[in-house]
Design an enzyme around this catalytic site. Sequence first.
Site, PDB file in Angstrom:
ATOM      1  N   ASN A 114       0.845  -1.206   0.000  1.00 39.22           N
ATOM      2  CA  ASN A 114       0.000   0.000   0.000  1.00 39.22           C
ATOM      3  C   ASN A 114       0.876   1.249   0.000  1.00 39.22           C
ATOM      4  O   ASN A 114       1.850   1.332   0.751  1.00 39.22           O
ATOM      5  CB  ASN A 114      -0.860  -0.041   1.272  1.00 39.22           C
ATOM      6  N   HIS A 144      -4.966   9.958  -1.798  1.00 41.52           N
ATOM      7  CA  HIS A 144      -5.224  11.203  -1.053  1.00 41.52           C
ATOM      8  C   HIS A 144      -5.005  12.366  -2.019  1.00 41.52           C
ATOM      9  O   HIS A 144      -3.867  12.649  -2.402  1.00 41.52           O
ATOM     10  CB  HIS A 144      -4.240  11.342   0.121  1.00 41.52           C
ATOM     11  N   GLU A 166      -7.447   4.535   0.614  1.00 41.40           N
ATOM     12  CA  GLU A 166      -7.570   5.627   1.595  1.00 41.40           C
ATOM     13  C   GLU A 166      -8.113   6.887   0.927  1.00 41.40           C
ATOM     14  O   GLU A 166      -7.679   8.002   1.217  1.00 41.40           O
ATOM     15  CB  GLU A 166      -6.196   5.926   2.229  1.00 41.40           C
ATOM     16  N   ASP A 189      -9.535  10.169  -0.212  1.00 41.62           N
ATOM     17  CA  ASP A 189     -10.165  11.422   0.197  1.00 41.62           C
ATOM     18  C   ASP A 189      -9.680  12.516  -0.737  1.00 41.62           C
ATOM     19  O   ASP A 189      -8.570  12.443  -1.277  1.00 41.62           O
ATOM     20  CB  ASP A 189      -9.971  11.760   1.687  1.00 41.62           C
TER      21      ASP A 189
END
Length: 448
Positions: free
Chosen positions: A201, A237, A266, A268
Amino acid sequence: MRTRIRRALVVTTAGVLGAVGVLSLAGTANAASTLGASAAAKGRYFGTAVAANHLGEAQYASTLDTEFNAVTPENEMKWDAVEATRNSFNYGPADQIVSHAQGKGMKVRGHTLVWYSQLPGWVGGLGTDDLRSAMNNHITQVMTHYKGKIYAWDVVNEAFQDGSSGARRSSPFQDKLGNGYIEEAFRTARAADSGAKLCYNDYNTDGQNAKSNAVYSMVKDFKQRGVPIDCVGFQSHFNSASPVPSDYQANLQRFADLGVDVQITELDIEGSGSAQATSYGKVVNACLAVSRCAGITVWGVTDKYSWRSSGTPLLFDSNYSKKPAYDTVLSALGGTSGGGSGGGTGGATCTATYTRTDTWSDRFNGQVTVKAGSSAITGWTVPVTVTSPQRISTTWNGSPTWDGSGNVMTMKPNGNGSLAAGASTTFGFTVMTDGNTSAPTIGACTAS
Ligand code: G2I
């Protein structure tokens, strides 16, 4: 074989099962109108990072439970949370998240085993041999504790530098164990829980660049040499300085072509309004266009608790209201807002909501509430998928058909399937775990 197992179990569990044959619960979520159910209808999951200390907040928990079908503990499984002191393991907060998720039929992503950050000081103080054994022990202990409960583990997180070098990031692991530590971590992980997918990741690897090229080379090498790796996580992100790259989908695809799943881990995106919504839409559409893109996780339920709250990067605002980005994501997933018409013929819709109702050492019972939408329906079907070696041993209040693998059951009504508008019914089943207690995947309800 499957039939024989199922028959044998019906006899041994009949007493227990008979008692719950007539349960009926009110349905809550509309399958076609939530992120998780819409993603499931596309063969994907839609998850969120979760913090254990917010689970007691009613709106947080209800938004989580209604909208998402996967979770990632935001901090609770990190090394400093789990093994702050050598060989003394604290699983309390992470267990809370895992048991909440299992009770609601959500997948769990394990995050993360080997990372340079949130690493207790004692790890950095070890000599080479000691560090190697501490790393392998940490992986083995944590994965064994959660064995059978984790869909995918971020085995190694953020091991490469930003910028144009494509070099490894300095960390106690890199500096003392050398390049081979990543391979060693993956091999140890496979030995600890062969049922979990093993992911690498990272962030700033979302488009093609020097960093993602370096990760790509590593994954390619691992696949060629048989080092166990199953997936690559793209944190995603984004903000105005680091927007969704134009080659986002192409980059996911080139990794998928190496023979690994890709996951958005993740997500956003800082911003607001339609600009934010458009960017979210690009990410969802890219994932849907890549068949090995297994699912999407956003990095938090609400802007209120985001790690970069001031950038309002998530799908629900601080009051848990849906933002424009939410509507765009839902519609990209093929869902419909406001309990509207999609998902069936002639305006007939239904929803399916899962709850685990009982747990024993070798099995658990699941219950699915089927609820008609705003029109009456005359029938429904709901697919239920369990993970091998799990087996559904018996069912009640429905008429199942099975696919060849025995892992996928399609449930239809037992007799008359009519439901008035808004009315609900339930069916149930027993899952023999054979060591894997992960929740079944409930597909979208199709009404007729
Ligand atoms: O930084 C964003 C993410 C980048 N990729 C790996 C993720 O694991 C990382 O998550 C963030 C969490 O969202 C933050 O919540 O990781 C941070 C730490 O690197 C987390 O921040 C920490 C604070 O640094 C601590 O002071 C605090 O005690 O959160 C902790 C719990 O609130």
